[in-house]
Motif scaffolding. Structure first.
Motif, PDB file in Angstrom:
ATOM      1  N   ASP A 175       0.481  20.717   3.361  1.00 13.24           N
ATOM      2  CA  ASP A 175       0.278  20.634   4.805  1.00 13.24           C
ATOM      3  C   ASP A 175      -0.898  19.723   5.138  1.00 13.24           C
ATOM      4  OD1 ASP A 175       2.409  22.271   5.346  1.00 13.24           O
ATOM      5  OD2 ASP A 175       1.200  24.089   5.568  1.00 13.24           O
ATOM      6  N   LEU A 176      -0.760  19.048   6.281  1.00 12.72           N
ATOM      7  CA  LEU A 176      -1.792  18.148   6.800  1.00 12.72           C
ATOM      8  C   LEU A 176      -2.124  18.549   8.230  1.00 12.72           C
ATOM      9  CD1 LEU A 176      -0.294  14.790   5.529  1.00 12.72           C
ATOM     10  CD2 LEU A 176      -2.381  15.882   4.709  1.00 12.72           C
ATOM     11  N   GLU A 177      -3.345  18.221   8.649  1.00 11.50           N
ATOM     12  CA  GLU A 177      -3.784  18.482  10.012  1.00 11.50           C
ATOM     13  C   GLU A 177      -4.721  17.378  10.470  1.00 11.50           C
ATOM     14  OE1 GLU A 177      -5.133  22.585  10.995  1.00 11.50           O
ATOM     15  OE2 GLU A 177      -4.852  22.917   8.834  1.00 11.50           O
ATOM     16  N   ILE A 178      -4.723  17.131  11.774  1.00 10.10           N
ATOM     17  CA  ILE A 178      -5.691  16.241  12.398  1.00 10.10           C
ATOM     18  C   ILE A 178      -6.835  17.110  12.903  1.00 10.10           C
ATOM     19  CG2 ILE A 178      -6.138  14.636  14.315  1.00 10.10           C
ATOM     20  CD1 ILE A 178      -4.187  13.553  12.179  1.00 10.10           C
ATOM     21  N   GLU A 213       2.805  11.509  18.910  1.00 15.06           N
ATOM     22  CA  GLU A 213       2.780  11.729  20.363  1.00 15.06           C
ATOM     23  C   GLU A 213       1.468  12.376  20.796  1.00 15.06           C
ATOM     24  OE1 GLU A 213       4.951  10.625  22.677  1.00 15.06           O
ATOM     25  OE2 GLU A 213       5.914   9.612  20.996  1.00 15.06           O
ATOM     26  N   ARG A 214       0.917  13.214  19.950  1.00 16.74           N
ATOM     27  CA  ARG A 214      -0.365  13.866  20.244  1.00 16.74           C
ATOM     28  C   ARG A 214      -1.525  12.863  20.190  1.00 16.74           C
ATOM     29  NH1 ARG A 214      -3.776  16.291  22.502  1.00 16.74           N
ATOM     30  NH2 ARG A 214      -5.002  17.989  21.667  1.00 16.74           N
ATOM     31  N   LEU A 215      -1.372  11.815  19.367  1.00 15.86           N
ATOM     32  CA  LEU A 215      -2.442  10.822  19.192  1.00 15.86           C
ATOM     33  C   LEU A 215      -2.405   9.695  20.218  1.00 15.86           C
ATOM     34  CD1 LEU A 215      -2.407  10.540  15.309  1.00 15.86           C
ATOM     35  CD2 LEU A 215      -3.940  11.907  16.752  1.00 15.86           C
ATOM     36  N   VAL A 241      -9.732  16.981  19.508  1.00 15.43           N
ATOM     37  CA  VAL A 241      -8.299  16.812  19.252  1.00 15.43           C
ATOM     38  C   VAL A 241      -7.906  17.444  17.925  1.00 15.43           C
ATOM     39  CG1 VAL A 241      -6.519  15.102  18.703  1.00 15.43           C
ATOM     40  CG2 VAL A 241      -8.005  14.770  20.661  1.00 15.43           C
ATOM     41  N   ARG A 242      -6.836  18.213  17.994  1.00 14.40           N
ATOM     42  CA  ARG A 242      -6.250  18.821  16.803  1.00 14.40           C
ATOM     43  C   ARG A 242      -4.748  18.587  16.867  1.00 14.40           C
ATOM     44  NH1 ARG A 242     -10.859  18.665  16.110  1.00 14.40           N
ATOM     45  NH2 ARG A 242     -12.307  20.265  15.440  1.00 14.40           N
ATOM     46  N   ALA A 243      -4.133  18.410  15.712  1.00 16.32           N
ATOM     47  CA  ALA A 243      -2.675  18.264  15.639  1.00 16.32           C
ATOM     48  C   ALA A 243      -2.221  18.800  14.294  1.00 16.32           C
ATOM     49  CB  ALA A 243      -2.255  16.816  15.814  1.00 16.32           C
ATOM     50  N   GLY A 244      -1.078  19.432  14.296  1.00 21.49           N
ATOM     51  CA  GLY A 244      -0.537  19.979  13.071  1.00 21.49           C
ATOM     52  C   GLY A 244      -0.748  21.474  13.044  1.00 21.49           C
ATOM     53  N   PRO A 245      -0.489  22.064  11.920  1.00 20.47           N
ATOM     54  CA  PRO A 245      -0.183  21.396  10.663  1.00 20.47           C
ATOM     55  C   PRO A 245       1.255  20.900  10.595  1.00 20.47           C
ATOM     56  CG  PRO A 245      -0.133  23.767  10.339  1.00 20.47           C
ATOM     57  CD  PRO A 245      -0.546  23.529  11.773  1.00 20.47           C
ATOM     58  N   PHE A 282       0.853  -1.184   0.000  1.00 17.73           N
ATOM     59  CA  PHE A 282       0.000   0.000   0.000  1.00 17.73           C
ATOM     60  C   PHE A 282       0.892   1.240   0.000  1.00 17.73           C
ATOM     61  CE2 PHE A 282       0.615  -1.160   4.443  1.00 17.73           C
ATOM     62  CZ  PHE A 282       0.839   0.049   5.095  1.00 17.73           C
ATOM     63  N   ALA A 283       0.360   2.344  -0.527  1.00 15.96           N
ATOM     64  CA  ALA A 283       1.057   3.629  -0.514  1.00 15.96           C
ATOM     65  C   ALA A 283       0.498   4.452   0.636  1.00 15.96           C
ATOM     66  CB  ALA A 283       0.863   4.360  -1.835  1.00 15.96           C
ATOM     67  N   ALA A 284       1.388   5.122   1.372  1.00 20.29           N
ATOM     68  CA  ALA A 284       0.932   5.890   2.532  1.00 20.29           C
ATOM     69  C   ALA A 284       1.912   7.005   2.873  1.00 20.29           C
ATOM     70  CB  ALA A 284       0.762   4.972   3.738  1.00 20.29           C
ATOM     71  N   LEU A 285       1.361   7.996   3.559  1.00 21.75           N
ATOM     72  CA  LEU A 285       2.164   9.084   4.105  1.00 21.75           C
ATOM     73  C   LEU A 285       2.578   8.730   5.524  1.00 21.75           C
ATOM     74  CD1 LEU A 285      -0.231  11.894   2.933  1.00 21.75           C
ATOM     75  CD2 LEU A 285       2.151  11.698   2.204  1.00 21.75           C
ATOM     76  N   PRO A 286       3.829   9.012   5.894  1.00 18.50           N
ATOM     77  CA  PRO A 286       4.245   8.770   7.277  1.00 18.50           C
ATOM     78  C   PRO A 286       3.649   9.829   8.207  1.00 18.50           C
ATOM     79  CG  PRO A 286       6.029   9.812   6.070  1.00 18.50           C
ATOM     80  CD  PRO A 286       4.920   9.552   5.076  1.00 18.50           C
ATOM     81  N   VAL A 287       3.604   9.505   9.491  1.00 19.10           N
ATOM     82  CA  VAL A 287       3.108  10.431  10.511  1.00 19.10           C
ATOM     83  C   VAL A 287       4.308  10.861  11.355  1.00 19.10           C
ATOM     84  CG1 VAL A 287       1.602  10.660  12.527  1.00 19.10           C
ATOM     85  CG2 VAL A 287       0.835   9.352  10.526  1.00 19.10           C
ATOM     86  N   PRO A 288       4.575  12.166  11.431  1.00 16.82           N
ATOM     87  CA  PRO A 288       5.727  12.631  12.218  1.00 16.82           C
ATOM     88  C   PRO A 288       5.572  12.301  13.698  1.00 16.82           C
ATOM     89  CG  PRO A 288       4.674  14.460  11.047  1.00 16.82           C
ATOM     90  CD  PRO A 288       3.847  13.253  10.812  1.00 16.82           C
ATOM     91  N   ASP A 289       6.705  12.185  14.375  1.00 13.12           N
ATOM     92  CA  ASP A 289       6.703  11.831  15.799  1.00 13.12           C
ATOM     93  C   ASP A 289       5.870  12.785  16.644  1.00 13.12           C
ATOM     94  OD1 ASP A 289       8.265   9.577  15.396  1.00 13.12           O
ATOM     95  OD2 ASP A 289      10.140  10.643  15.756  1.00 13.12           O
ATOM     96  N   ALA A 290       5.951  14.076  16.377  1.00 12.01           N
ATOM     97  CA  ALA A 290       5.200  15.054  17.183  1.00 12.01           C
ATOM     98  C   ALA A 290       3.696  14.826  17.064  1.00 12.01           C
ATOM     99  CB  ALA A 290       5.557  16.476  16.761  1.00 12.01           C
TER     100      ALA A 290
END
Length: 179
Positions: A67-70, A16-18, A144-148, A5-13
């Motif tokens: 940019d991405l955001e949760i 940690e929020r999730l 919950v919000r995270a990012g961008p 599968f193709a996917a975007l990685p999720v940064p550590d920061a």
């Protein structure tokens, strides 16, 4: 055969929020941090020669960094929850990257996922989770919000099953964005 599968990685920061969200949901089998990703396209089981062709084709995708955001959480399985997730805000560039990956899958005759693209990060798989429990969990964490954060690359992952354990997701190729 490889399951890819193709996917975007999720940064550590962001991860940690999730992690604190992974609590108080009956029947949840929480995903480990290293399993966090945003699936762009699922290709299914394919042969190694087909995987090489897929790698070549995906490597040709031209897409800018974006940019991405949760923004909140949710679950799949309307009345019978089977997965809990963090919602990733839709953007035109994210939609286009997924569309290009899925288009390549179709052109190569791969096991393209027929479900509509819904950007998310799976936090748990659910087993016999009551609807009320999923609703309460979602209500608790909807704020919950995270990012961008900037998506600057994506990967081709192989899902490797382990007997009696969760699968391992191994990034087998990396593709830069914005070049």
């Amino acid at each position: 055969m490889l399951t890819l599968f193709a996917a975007l990685p999720v940064p550590d920061a962001v991860a940690e929020r999730l992690l604190p969200l992974q609590t108080d949901l009956k029947g949840a089998s929480w995903r480990e941090r290293e399993h966090f990703h945003i699936t762009l396209a699922y290709f299914g089981e394919i042969s190694e020669p087909a995987a090489e062709t897929l790698d070549d084709e995906i490597g040709e995708i031209a897409c800018p960094q974006f940019d991405l955001e949760i923004e909140g959480v949710g679950w799949f399985g309307r009345k019978e929850p089977h997965a809990a997730f963090a919602t990733v805000k839709r953007t035109p560039d994210l939609e286009e990257l997924s569309r290009q990956c899925r288009k390549i899958a179709g052109r190569l005759g791969l096991d393209k996922d027929a479900r509509p693209f819904k950007p998310h990060i799976t936090l748990a798989y659910c087993n016999n989770t009551p609807l009320e429990a999923a609703m309460a969990w979602s209500e608790r964490w909807q704020v919950v919000r995270a990012g961008p954060w900037t998506a600057d690359r994506f990967h081709l992952f192989e899902s490797i099953p382990r007997p009696g354990k969760k699968s391992v997701y191994d990034p087998v190729a990396e593709y830069p964005l914005g070049l």
